[in-house]
Enzyme design. Structure first.
Site, short mmCIF file in Angstrom:
data_model
loop_
_atom_site.label_atom_id
_atom_site.label_comp_id
_atom_site.label_asym_id
_atom_site.label_seq_id
_atom_site.Cartn_x
_atom_site.Cartn_y
_atom_site.Cartn_z
N GLY A 148 -2.76 9.44 19.97
CA GLY A 148 -3.87 10.00 19.21
C GLY A 148 -3.63 11.46 18.92
O GLY A 148 -2.69 12.07 19.44
N GLY A 150 -5.57 15.43 17.96
CA GLY A 150 -6.78 16.25 18.02
C GLY A 150 -6.46 17.60 17.40
O GLY A 150 -5.36 17.79 16.86
N GLY A 153 -3.16 19.20 18.68
CA GLY A 153 -1.85 18.60 18.42
C GLY A 153 -1.96 17.09 18.60
O GLY A 153 -2.89 16.48 18.10
N VAL A 155 -1.09 13.43 21.32
CA VAL A 155 -0.74 12.89 22.64
C VAL A 155 0.15 11.67 22.41
O VAL A 155 -0.15 10.83 21.55
CB VAL A 155 -1.99 12.50 23.46
CG1 VAL A 155 -1.61 11.96 24.83
CG2 VAL A 155 -2.93 13.70 23.63
N LYS A 170 1.09 15.51 26.10
CA LYS A 170 0.25 16.20 25.12
C LYS A 170 1.09 17.33 24.55
O LYS A 170 1.59 18.17 25.31
CB LYS A 170 -0.99 16.74 25.85
CG LYS A 170 -2.02 17.37 24.97
CD LYS A 170 -3.27 17.61 25.81
CE LYS A 170 -4.37 18.28 25.04
NZ LYS A 170 -5.59 18.41 25.84
N ASP A 260 -16.54 20.68 29.31
CA ASP A 260 -16.44 19.81 28.13
C ASP A 260 -16.47 18.34 28.55
O ASP A 260 -15.66 17.53 28.09
CB ASP A 260 -15.19 20.15 27.33
CG ASP A 260 -15.28 19.65 25.89
OD1 ASP A 260 -16.41 19.36 25.43
OD2 ASP A 260 -14.23 19.53 25.22
O1 3AM Z 1 -7.41 8.96 19.97
P1 3AM Z 1 -7.55 7.94 21.06
O2 3AM Z 1 -8.91 7.93 21.67
O3 3AM Z 1 -7.02 6.60 20.75
O4 3AM Z 1 -6.94 8.22 24.77
C1 3AM Z 1 -6.63 9.52 24.35
C2 3AM Z 1 -6.81 9.70 22.86
O5 3AM Z 1 -6.60 8.48 22.22
C3 3AM Z 1 -5.15 9.76 24.51
O6 3AM Z 1 -4.79 10.67 23.51
C4 3AM Z 1 -5.69 10.59 22.45
C5 3AM Z 1 -6.11 12.00 22.06
O7 3AM Z 1 -6.76 12.61 23.13
N1 3AM Z 1 -4.84 10.34 25.80
C6 3AM Z 1 -5.06 11.61 26.19
N2 3AM Z 1 -4.64 11.77 27.44
C7 3AM Z 1 -4.17 10.57 27.86
C8 3AM Z 1 -3.61 10.11 29.08
N3 3AM Z 1 -3.44 10.91 30.14
C9 3AM Z 1 -4.30 9.66 26.81
N4 3AM Z 1 -3.93 8.38 26.91
C10 3AM Z 1 -3.41 7.99 28.11
N5 3AM Z 1 -3.25 8.82 29.16
#
Ligand code: 3AM
Length: 450
Positions: A148, A150, A153, A155, A170, A260
């Site tokens: 995903g 944000g 940047g 992940v 990330k 947050d």
């Molecule tokens: O955009 P979606 O919701 O599909 O689930 C988080 C999110 O996905 C994933 O990265 C996206 C943007 O935040 N994400 C963040 N940290 C994570 C982690 N530690 C992660 N997915 C798995 N493990």
């Protein structure tokens, strides 16, 4: 004659209403403007948010079911120390002073020159250099898959070639204003606060103008995604609240405020684990600074004292958790579809939001939400107290969430929109909404009282 009287009444009403509206608008704009102005400087280039941008943002959020974005701390947003004119580095959002590996020692302060954005950027970068591992992550990790994106940047899911372990990486661009400080803040907070209910920090790398943060991979995604796919029963809701409260109690006992808390920052595992993530906005309190006052967070989840710009402590996270409770029942946070300024106005003006159909839910759940959503911080329960609340103690074991999270994943993968707890067939959304069972498109109306 009657016509003239009516015309006069209408004119008076519209003049009074316009005055009220302009006053409210000016209050919010001046607050944004004040916060955007550095101490001891002129207004500079940081302009308050344009209303049209805010409206567009709200529409955008409504169109794509994207998790709402947080309001980051302003670069110049320094909070004066109670002790005098000295300004602590990273006063606005970042928790720890640059180049430190742990919370600041008592009395740590530096001159106001440290507030200059360039200096703070430089300090943030210095901190990152001191924490980041040497070497190239591209040779350590393979099989990158985007999870995903944000504002920060993206992940990625990747494989650690040496351990065979799946990790989440990330990748944060360091080209944005304050990004070095936010990245350093997030890494230090995760690295120094290890707990079963907090996503585990693994490693970090500086790669050109990017920071790569490797952390534990949460294979269930975010609670936000789960709520888009399945309905949670109260026992499951209690389990999620308990796991989050355990993480919050740990953070608060170490004087850390997350700032947050929302469903898109709560990560879940297929084994039923629930962990707090995204520490970019967290703040470290100290005996010298036992309160914060920057308005940071995500509007719909912000506690009234944050919105009002008052001094606040760890209990802002408890308010946000109460909002997550409402999200879990209703499918979205109160005022989530409103523009940012309107959300601030509603939080400030209204009594705490409540359940849409209170009688469809247990007295325990209603009481739990009431304890979290107390406008008066002193009356709001702490994480430690809430862990003893019967709604939380009677919640299901976390492992019972596994089936729910697996079925939510299946729903997401199948592209189906909604299902019931356990993944079984269920009534269509309209019918379930009617019965107060479905959260998918339920509208949450703020109401004067519980
Ligand atoms: O955009 P979606 O919701 O599909 O689930 C988080 C999110 O996905 C994933 O990265 C996206 C943007 O935040 N994400 C963040 N940290 C994570 C982690 N530690 C992660 N997915 C798995 N493990």
């Amino acid at each position: 004659m009657i016509g003239q009287v009516c015309a006069a009444v209408c004119t008076v009403f519209s003049v009074v209403y316009s005055g009220y509206y302009l006053t409210q608008l000016t209050r919010h704009l001046t607050r944004g403007w004040r916060q955007a102005c550095p101490l001891g400087s002129t207004a500079g280039s940081a302009a308050p948010l344009a209303a049209s941008v805010i409206e567009e943002e709200a529409e955008e959020q409504q169109r794509n079911i994207k998790p709402p974005a947080a309001v980051p701390p302003q670069p110049e947003l320094a909070e004066p120390l109670k002790t005098g004119s000295a300004i602590q580095p990273g006063a606005a959002g970042p928790a720890w002073p640059a180049a430190a590996s742990s919370p600041p020692a008592a009395g740590t302060s530096c001159s106001s020159a440290a507030q200059q954005p360039e200096m703070r950027e430089e300090q943030g970068l210095k901190t990152l250099r001191s924490i980041a591992s040497l070497g190239q992550p591209m040779s350590k990790y393979t099989a990158f898959e985007e999870l995903g994106r944000g504002g920060f940047g993206a992940v990625y899911k990747a494989l650690d070639t040496s351990s065979g372990q799946q990790v989440a990486i990330k990748i944060m661009s360091l080209e944005e204003e304050m990004s070095e400080e936010l990245a350093a803040n997030e890494i230090l907070a995760m690295r120094d606060n290890r707990n079963p209910n907090i996503v585990t920090y693994l490693d970090s790398y500086l790669v050109d103008a990017e920071l790569w943060l490797a952390m534990e991979f949460m294979d269930g995604g975010t609670l936000f995604d789960v709520l888009r796919a399945v309905y949670l029963e109260e026992g499951q809701l209690g389990a999620v609240c308990r796991e989050c409260l355990q993480g919050l109690h740990f953070l608060h006992s170490r004087q850390v405020i997350h700032r947050d808390i929302k469903s898109s920052n709560i990560l879940v595992g297929m084994d039923g684990s629930v962990k707090l993530g995204d520490f970019g906005l967290c703040a470290q309190l100290s005996p010298e600074r036992s309160k914060r006052s920057s308005s940071v967070g995500t509007p719909s989840w912000m506690a009234p004292e944050v919105v009002r710009g008052e001094a606040y402590g760890p209990k802002v996270d408890i308010w946000s958790l109460g909002i997550v409770g409402l999200e879990m029942v209703e499918g979205e946070a109160p005022y989530q579809r409103e523009a940012r300024l309107r959300v601030f106005e509603l939080i400030e003006r209204n009594r705490p939001p409540k359940l849409q159909h209170p009688r469809h839910h247990s007295a325990l759940l209603r009481d739990f939400l009431r304890c979290c959503l107390q406008a008066d911080e002193d009356r709001r329960w702490s994480a430690q107290e809430l862990l003893q609340h019967p709604f939380v103690t009677s919640g299901n074991p976390a492992s019972s969430l596994a089936a729910l999270i697996i079925s939510a994943k299946q729903v997401q993968e199948d592209g189906r929109g909604d299902t019931c707890a356990g993944g079984g067939p269920c009534a269509p959304p309209a019918e379930r909404r009617e019965k107060g069972m479905c959260h998918l498109s339920a509208e949450l109306q703020p109401s004067p009282e519980y």
